[in-house]
Design a protein around this motif. Structure first.
Motif, PDB file in Angstrom:
ATOM      1  N   MET A   1     -32.198 -12.949 -30.289  1.00 51.35           N
ATOM      2  CA  MET A   1     -33.146 -13.220 -28.916  1.00 51.35           C
ATOM      3  C   MET A   1     -33.853 -11.773 -28.334  1.00 51.35           C
ATOM      4  SD  MET A   1     -32.134 -16.851 -27.781  1.00 51.35           S
ATOM      5  CE  MET A   1     -30.266 -17.245 -28.581  1.00 51.35           C
ATOM      6  N   ALA A   2     -34.671 -12.122 -27.239  1.00 44.98           N
ATOM      7  CA  ALA A   2     -35.198 -10.974 -25.818  1.00 44.98           C
ATOM      8  C   ALA A   2     -34.640 -11.114 -25.093  1.00 44.98           C
ATOM      9  CB  ALA A   2     -35.890 -10.874 -26.324  1.00 44.98           C
ATOM     10  N   ASP A  32     -31.455 -21.889 -17.491  1.00 47.02           N
ATOM     11  CA  ASP A  32     -31.350 -20.266 -18.052  1.00 47.02           C
ATOM     12  C   ASP A  32     -30.346 -19.818 -18.543  1.00 47.02           C
ATOM     13  OD1 ASP A  32     -34.357 -19.853 -17.114  1.00 47.02           O
ATOM     14  OD2 ASP A  32     -34.315 -19.012 -16.084  1.00 47.02           O
ATOM     15  N   THR A  33     -30.318 -18.969 -19.562  1.00 48.92           N
ATOM     16  CA  THR A  33     -29.481 -18.024 -19.881  1.00 48.92           C
ATOM     17  C   THR A  33     -29.131 -16.740 -19.670  1.00 48.92           C
ATOM     18  OG1 THR A  33     -29.303 -20.183 -22.371  1.00 48.92           O
ATOM     19  CG2 THR A  33     -27.783 -17.849 -22.283  1.00 48.92           C
ATOM     20  N   TYR A  81     -30.093  -9.526 -17.110  1.00 44.50           N
ATOM     21  CA  TYR A  81     -30.959  -9.944 -17.983  1.00 44.50           C
ATOM     22  C   TYR A  81     -31.250 -11.875 -18.349  1.00 44.50           C
ATOM     23  CZ  TYR A  81     -29.754  -5.086 -19.091  1.00 44.50           C
ATOM     24  OH  TYR A  81     -30.185  -3.581 -19.034  1.00 44.50           O
ATOM     25  N   LYS A  82     -31.854 -12.083 -18.271  1.00 45.18           N
ATOM     26  CA  LYS A  82     -32.581 -13.377 -18.287  1.00 45.18           C
ATOM     27  C   LYS A  82     -33.085 -13.565 -19.978  1.00 45.18           C
ATOM     28  CE  LYS A  82     -36.344 -15.269 -17.131  1.00 45.18           C
ATOM     29  NZ  LYS A  82     -36.926 -16.226 -16.637  1.00 45.18           N
TER      30      LYS A  82
END
Length: 85
Positions: A1-2, A32-33, A81-82
């Motif tokens: 995952m980006a 959101d993670t 970071y998301k």
């Protein structure tokens, strides 16, 4: 995952386990993670709630200083970071 950089940790409050975060790019929403990364920090956690000026908000934008309750300790200047699917 980006991942995309969205914020930096300004301060950590141990007793309520809340990170004060300054949003630098993009937005942060409930659900959101986020990944917290620094010299001794590296973990992912879903955003359960966001507060600004002691009021719950749904979304934080660039320039907002927000509080997010987290399970682990973070340190000043850790990068947030998301995680983008």
């Amino acid at each position: 995952m980006a991942e995309e950089e969205v914020a930096v940790v300004e301060k950590f409050f141990a007793k309520p386990s809340v990170a004060a975060i300054k949003v630098t790019k993009g937005t942060i929403k409930k659900g959101d993670t986020l990944r917290y990364k620094g010299h001794t920090t590296d973990f992912n956690e879903e955003v359960k709630s966001i507060e600004m000026d002691n009021k719950a908000i749904e979304e934080a934008k660039i320039g907002d200083l927000i509080g997010i309750q987290i399970k682990e300790r973070v340190r000043e200047n850790d990068i947030v970071y998301k995680v983008v699917p």
